[in-house]
Design an enzyme around this catalytic site. Structure first.
Site, PDB file in Angstrom:
ATOM      1  N   ASP A   1      27.950 -20.950  32.969  1.00 31.59           N
ATOM      2  CA  ASP A   1      28.235 -21.467  34.311  1.00 31.59           C
ATOM      3  C   ASP A   1      27.955 -22.962  34.406  1.00 31.59           C
ATOM      4  O   ASP A   1      28.618 -23.673  35.158  1.00 31.59           O
ATOM      5  CB  ASP A   1      27.453 -20.697  35.382  1.00 31.59           C
ATOM      6  CG  ASP A   1      28.217 -20.653  36.707  1.00 31.59           C
ATOM      7  OD1 ASP A   1      29.458 -20.506  36.655  1.00 31.59           O
ATOM      8  OD2 ASP A   1      27.590 -20.776  37.767  1.00 31.59           O
TER       9      ASP A   1
ATOM     10  N   GLU B   1      23.001 -29.286  41.981  1.00 30.58           N
ATOM     11  CA  GLU B   1      23.203 -28.052  41.230  1.00 30.58           C
ATOM     12  C   GLU B   1      23.094 -28.279  39.720  1.00 30.58           C
ATOM     13  O   GLU B   1      22.500 -27.467  39.004  1.00 30.58           O
ATOM     14  CB  GLU B   1      24.582 -27.483  41.580  1.00 30.58           C
ATOM     15  CG  GLU B   1      24.738 -26.031  41.213  1.00 30.58           C
ATOM     16  CD  GLU B   1      25.987 -25.455  41.842  1.00 30.58           C
ATOM     17  OE1 GLU B   1      26.116 -25.503  43.090  1.00 30.58           O
ATOM     18  OE2 GLU B   1      26.843 -24.964  41.096  1.00 30.58           O
TER      19      GLU B   1
ATOM     20  N   GLU C   1      34.119 -20.948  45.961  1.00 31.99           N
ATOM     21  CA  GLU C   1      32.790 -21.011  46.576  1.00 31.99           C
ATOM     22  C   GLU C   1      32.441 -19.682  47.251  1.00 31.99           C
ATOM     23  O   GLU C   1      31.310 -19.194  47.155  1.00 31.99           O
ATOM     24  CB  GLU C   1      32.729 -22.141  47.620  1.00 31.99           C
ATOM     25  CG  GLU C   1      32.979 -23.538  47.059  1.00 31.99           C
ATOM     26  CD  GLU C   1      31.809 -24.094  46.250  1.00 31.99           C
ATOM     27  OE1 GLU C   1      31.314 -23.386  45.354  1.00 31.99           O
ATOM     28  OE2 GLU C   1      31.412 -25.239  46.518  1.00 31.99           O
TER      29      GLU C   1
ATOM     30  N   GLU D   1      37.427 -15.084  38.389  1.00 32.88           N
ATOM     31  CA  GLU D   1      36.027 -14.778  38.719  1.00 32.88           C
ATOM     32  C   GLU D   1      35.618 -13.429  38.110  1.00 32.88           C
ATOM     33  O   GLU D   1      34.523 -13.294  37.563  1.00 32.88           O
ATOM     34  CB  GLU D   1      35.810 -14.780  40.238  1.00 32.88           C
ATOM     35  CG  GLU D   1      35.861 -16.178  40.866  1.00 32.88           C
ATOM     36  CD  GLU D   1      34.666 -17.074  40.492  1.00 32.88           C
ATOM     37  OE1 GLU D   1      33.636 -16.552  40.032  1.00 32.88           O
ATOM     38  OE2 GLU D   1      34.782 -18.298  40.655  1.00 32.88           O
TER      39      GLU D   1
HETATM   40  C1  LIG Z   1      32.464 -19.245  37.844  1.00 27.74           C
HETATM   41  C2  LIG Z   1      31.897 -19.873  39.069  1.00 27.74           C
HETATM   42  N1  LIG Z   1      32.530 -19.712  40.240  1.00 27.74           N
HETATM   43  C3  LIG Z   1      32.037 -20.270  41.361  1.00 27.74           C
HETATM   44  C4  LIG Z   1      30.891 -21.025  41.342  1.00 27.74           C
HETATM   45  C5  LIG Z   1      30.344 -21.607  42.616  1.00 27.74           C
HETATM   46  N2  LIG Z   1      30.682 -22.955  42.801  1.00 27.74           N
HETATM   47  C6  LIG Z   1      29.891 -23.961  42.371  1.00 27.74           C
HETATM   48  O1  LIG Z   1      28.816 -23.817  41.844  1.00 27.74           O
HETATM   49  C7  LIG Z   1      30.259 -21.176  40.090  1.00 27.74           C
HETATM   50  N3  LIG Z   1      29.109 -21.880  39.963  1.00 27.74           N
HETATM   51  N4  LIG Z   1      30.769 -20.571  38.993  1.00 27.74           N
END
Ligand SMILES: Cc1ncc(CNC=O)c(N)n1
Length: 305
Positions: A130, A171, A224, A294
């Protein structure tokens, strides 16, 4: 819902001119149409109108038209009084594609966190991957800011998106601290997995200058929102999230992040309401692609294919 999430993800094909679904897509609910492209209900009302016209005199028709107009006016007034609004485009889509949305926001990876059965190696894999994704997400958000500046009809859009960009700065620092805590090495050692590379490539395609602001902001909200809904679920009453994972869940599951996602959703809905049919279709297909990516990202984190 088990680990076989990929089995029911739809295949979407995006081309610049025309948006198409592959024939085996399981999420497009098409209304049945007749030969001249009308739904049976459309045809029925046409037939009814024709017989009606034969029966009625011109005077009667005129009277009917007027009373219909009056009825519409009353309805509008009523709406103003009660403040009841029509459902937005996004909520309509979330109902239509419910199965996929639930697949992305209640994935076994997330269920594993919330019931405390998560495999910690999977969690560490997710953390490292991530971090790579979020680094690619930054230029995507920058491209949305650029589009907002060029195309938006509301100057407050840019501030909302800029707020999101600022949060990404924190983040990235958080990822470094968290990785240290878990003994996960970031950047140099980590090889992006296929699903991650595919998702980053998809983000890159959305950065293209010919992708409309409406399409990009819809994708941004969806990316998000999936994390917000997923991690908020892990913090909900009755969940058995291990204490050492609470900080991660807080990061995206907190109330403030929830409000920020609602602001993004409002922007996307406002744009979608005004968009052309073609643009709206593109945004819908893009939403489906985000949800698919996702699901794949969670699958990858669990050690799946
Ligand atoms: C794979 C994925 N999708 C959404 C997010 C959330 N957005 C930013 O952090 C994230 N971190 N990772």
């Amino acid at each position: 819902m088990q680990s076989s999430c990929i089995a029911w993800s739809p295949r979407v094909v995006i081309s610049r001119e025309k948006v198409q679904w592959a024939p085996h897509s399981s999420f497009l609910i098409l209304e049945p149409t007749t030969q001249n492209g009308q739904t049976p209900l459309d045809e029925l009302s046409l037939i009814q109108n024709r017989t009606e016209q034969n029966r009625q005199s011109a005077e009667e028709e005129d009277y009917e038209q007027k009373s219909m107009e009056k009825e519409e006016e009353e309805k509008e007034k009523e709406k103003g009084k009660t403040g009841v609004e029509d459902e937005g485009v996004i909520d309509t889509w979330l109902r239509k594609h419910r199965l996929l949305y639930v697949g992305a926001t209640r994935h076994p990876f997330i269920l594993g966190i919330s019931d405390g059965t998560i495999d910690i190696f999977g969690f560490k894999r997710w953390l490292g991957q991530d971090y790579i994704f979020v680094r690619a997400f930054v230029p995507f958000v920058a491209s949305v800011i650029l589009k907002a500046w060029k195309e938006s009809d509301d100057s407050s859009d840019m501030e909302v998106i800029l707020g999101g960009m600022a949060a990404l700065n924190d983040e990235l620092e958080w990822f470094k601290k968290e990785a240290f805590k878990w003994g996960v090495k970031l950047s140099e050692i980590i090889v992006p997995q296929k699903q991650n590379k595919d998702y980053c490539r998809f983000l890159e395609s959305l950065m293209n200058l010919d992708v409309e602001y409406t399409v990009a902001i819809t994708a941004f909200w969806a990316i998000e929102a999936v994390y917000q809904e997923s991690f908020a679920f892990c913090l909900a009453a009755g969940s058995r999230t291990p204490p050492e994972l609470k900080d991660t869940c807080q990061r995206w599951g907190n109330e403030e992040f929830g409000k920020y996602c609602s602001s993004l959703k409002n922007i996307a809905d406002r744009r979608l309401k005004k968009a052309s049919d073609d643009e709206r279709k593109k945004a819908e297909v893009t939403l489906l692609s985000v949800l698919e990516h996702e699901v794949e990202f969670w699958n990858m984190s669990r050690g799946g294919t």
